[in-house]
Design a protein around this motif. Structure first.
Motif, short mmCIF file in Angstrom:
data_model
loop_
_atom_site.label_atom_id
_atom_site.label_comp_id
_atom_site.label_asym_id
_atom_site.label_seq_id
_atom_site.Cartn_x
_atom_site.Cartn_y
_atom_site.Cartn_z
N ASP A 1 4.49 -7.57 8.48
CA ASP A 1 4.17 -8.42 8.92
C ASP A 1 4.83 -8.77 10.18
O ASP A 1 4.52 -9.47 11.11
CB ASP A 1 4.07 -9.82 8.36
N ASP A 2 5.93 -7.85 10.70
CA ASP A 2 6.96 -7.96 11.65
C ASP A 2 6.04 -7.87 12.95
O ASP A 2 6.05 -8.71 13.87
CB ASP A 2 8.08 -7.13 11.75
N ILE A 3 5.48 -6.48 13.28
CA ILE A 3 4.76 -6.21 14.47
C ILE A 3 3.49 -7.45 14.96
O ILE A 3 3.51 -8.00 15.87
CB ILE A 3 4.28 -4.80 14.37
N PRO A 4 2.79 -7.84 13.85
CA PRO A 4 1.69 -8.68 14.24
C PRO A 4 2.27 -10.07 14.85
O PRO A 4 1.79 -10.61 15.77
CB PRO A 4 1.10 -8.97 13.01
N ARG A 5 3.56 -10.48 14.08
CA ARG A 5 4.08 -11.73 14.69
C ARG A 5 4.71 -11.50 15.83
O ARG A 5 4.90 -12.56 16.61
CB ARG A 5 5.27 -12.27 13.47
N VAL A 6 5.37 -10.45 16.10
CA VAL A 6 5.86 -10.23 17.49
C VAL A 6 4.93 -10.42 18.56
O VAL A 6 4.86 -10.62 19.36
CB VAL A 6 6.66 -8.78 17.49
N LEU A 7 3.49 -9.67 18.35
CA LEU A 7 2.61 -9.79 19.24
C LEU A 7 2.10 -11.33 19.36
O LEU A 7 1.74 -11.73 20.44
CB LEU A 7 1.39 -8.78 18.57
N VAL A 8 2.03 -11.95 18.32
CA VAL A 8 1.79 -13.40 18.39
C VAL A 8 2.52 -14.00 19.40
O VAL A 8 2.07 -14.82 20.37
CB VAL A 8 1.70 -14.19 17.07
N MET A 9 4.02 -13.52 19.30
CA MET A 9 5.00 -14.48 20.29
C MET A 9 4.77 -13.88 21.66
O MET A 9 4.98 -14.66 22.56
CB MET A 9 6.26 -14.24 19.74
N ALA A 10 4.37 -12.64 21.80
CA ALA A 10 4.35 -12.14 23.27
C ALA A 10 2.92 -12.93 23.70
O ALA A 10 3.00 -13.20 24.94
CB ALA A 10 3.84 -10.52 23.01
N VAL A 11 1.89 -12.93 22.80
CA VAL A 11 0.68 -13.52 23.66
C VAL A 11 0.74 -15.01 23.81
O VAL A 11 0.48 -15.72 24.68
CB VAL A 11 -0.62 -13.24 22.59
N ALA A 12 1.72 -15.83 23.03
CA ALA A 12 1.97 -17.23 23.07
C ALA A 12 2.72 -17.41 24.16
O ALA A 12 2.73 -18.39 24.81
CB ALA A 12 2.71 -17.62 21.67
N ALA B 1 4.75 -10.73 34.58
CA ALA B 1 6.10 -11.09 34.05
C ALA B 1 6.05 -10.51 32.42
O ALA B 1 6.86 -10.09 31.80
CB ALA B 1 6.54 -12.45 34.05
N TYR B 2 4.72 -10.89 32.06
CA TYR B 2 4.61 -10.56 30.40
C TYR B 2 4.67 -9.15 30.12
O TYR B 2 5.34 -8.94 29.12
CB TYR B 2 3.25 -11.05 30.12
N LEU B 3 4.61 -8.15 30.86
CA LEU B 3 4.61 -6.76 30.55
C LEU B 3 6.28 -6.39 30.70
O LEU B 3 6.53 -5.51 29.95
CB LEU B 3 4.14 -6.03 31.84
N ARG B 4 7.20 -7.41 31.45
CA ARG B 4 8.71 -6.93 31.48
C ARG B 4 8.79 -7.35 30.12
O ARG B 4 9.79 -6.51 29.33
CB ARG B 4 9.16 -7.80 32.47
N TYR B 5 8.26 -8.28 29.70
CA TYR B 5 8.97 -8.93 28.24
C TYR B 5 8.43 -8.20 27.08
O TYR B 5 9.08 -7.83 26.10
CB TYR B 5 8.40 -10.46 27.94
N VAL B 6 7.21 -7.74 27.22
CA VAL B 6 6.81 -6.54 26.06
C VAL B 6 7.57 -5.29 26.18
O VAL B 6 7.93 -4.89 25.02
CB VAL B 6 5.33 -6.19 26.55
N THR B 7 8.14 -4.75 27.36
CA THR B 7 8.83 -3.83 27.48
C THR B 7 10.44 -4.00 26.68
O THR B 7 11.07 -3.31 26.03
CB THR B 7 9.29 -3.43 28.79
#
Length: 213
Positions: free
Chosen positions: A151-162, A173-179
């Motif tokens: 469940d870790d990566i789906p939750r990380v993706l939730v935080m990135a999208v949120a 800027a969101y691409l910086r944070y994904v990196t």
């Protein structure tokens, strides 16, 4: 009594109308501030407002349908490409970038979805299995820390999208944070992760320890 062909035609017309409404909403949500009215969406789809309400009783349900379409049109193919990427972690990071970029293009989706993080979490659960398949490959290749769970990566993706809901977020800027996030998933210099207490949902306090006598 209506004939079977008539009923089949009505069902086909209803599916067509629903698809047109979702496509129109996606265009309206991406236009300007994305806050076009349901009446504007109905006009864009070429249907009456009553037809829109028959399919989508409120704005949030329409936003959910738009987000579902985005995930299947853009995120699902990105995950398929990630499965074939020689570097599973790179493929997974690219899929994450596709996801946040697709959502960022549709400003009105976030404003229309009600509880946007909760909706994102609900919809991404449907992709948990293909995501975890890539996670396991990345772990086997030594690219991803070994303590990442299903469940870790789906939750990380939730935080990135949120994170797209942050006011005045600079474009891109969101691409910086994904990196930054994906660099933290690499095994080099990883520190142990805190355990997840079974049965405790995010945002809930863990159970109080039992008193000793």
């Amino acid at each position: 009594m209506s004939s079977t062909p008539d009923r089949a035609q009505r069902r086909a017309d209803a599916r067509s109308n629903a698809a047109r409404i979702v496509a129109a909403a996606r265009r309206v949500f991406a236009r300007g501030d994305g806050l076009g009215s349901l009446e504007e969406i109905a006009r864009e789809a070429g249907v009456g407002i009553a037809t829109l309400y028959r399919h989508f009783s409120h704005r949030e349900s329409l936003a959910s349908a738009v987000f579902t379409q985005i995930l299947h049109d853009e995120f699902a193919p990105a995950l398929e490409a990630a499965r074939d990427d020689p570097s599973p972690l790179h493929g997974l990071k690219t899929a994450a970038e596709v996801l946040v970029t697709a959502v960022a293009r549709v400003d009105g989706l976030i404003a229309s979805a009600g509880n946007f993080p909760a909706l994102t979490d609900e919809l991404l659960r449907g992709f948990a299995d293909p995501i975890y398949e890539i996670v396991v490959r990345a772990q086997q290749a030594g690219e991803l820390r070994a303590d990442i769970q299903r469940d870790d990566i789906p939750r990380v993706l939730v935080m990135a999208v949120a994170g797209l809901t942050v006011p005045d977020l600079a474009h891109g800027a969101y691409l910086r944070y994904v990196t930054l996030v994906f660099d933290a998933l690499k095994p080099e210099h990883a520190t142990p992760l805190p355990p997840v207490e079974p049965g405790v949902e995010a945002g809930q306090a863990p159970a109080a320890p039992r008193a000793t006598v």
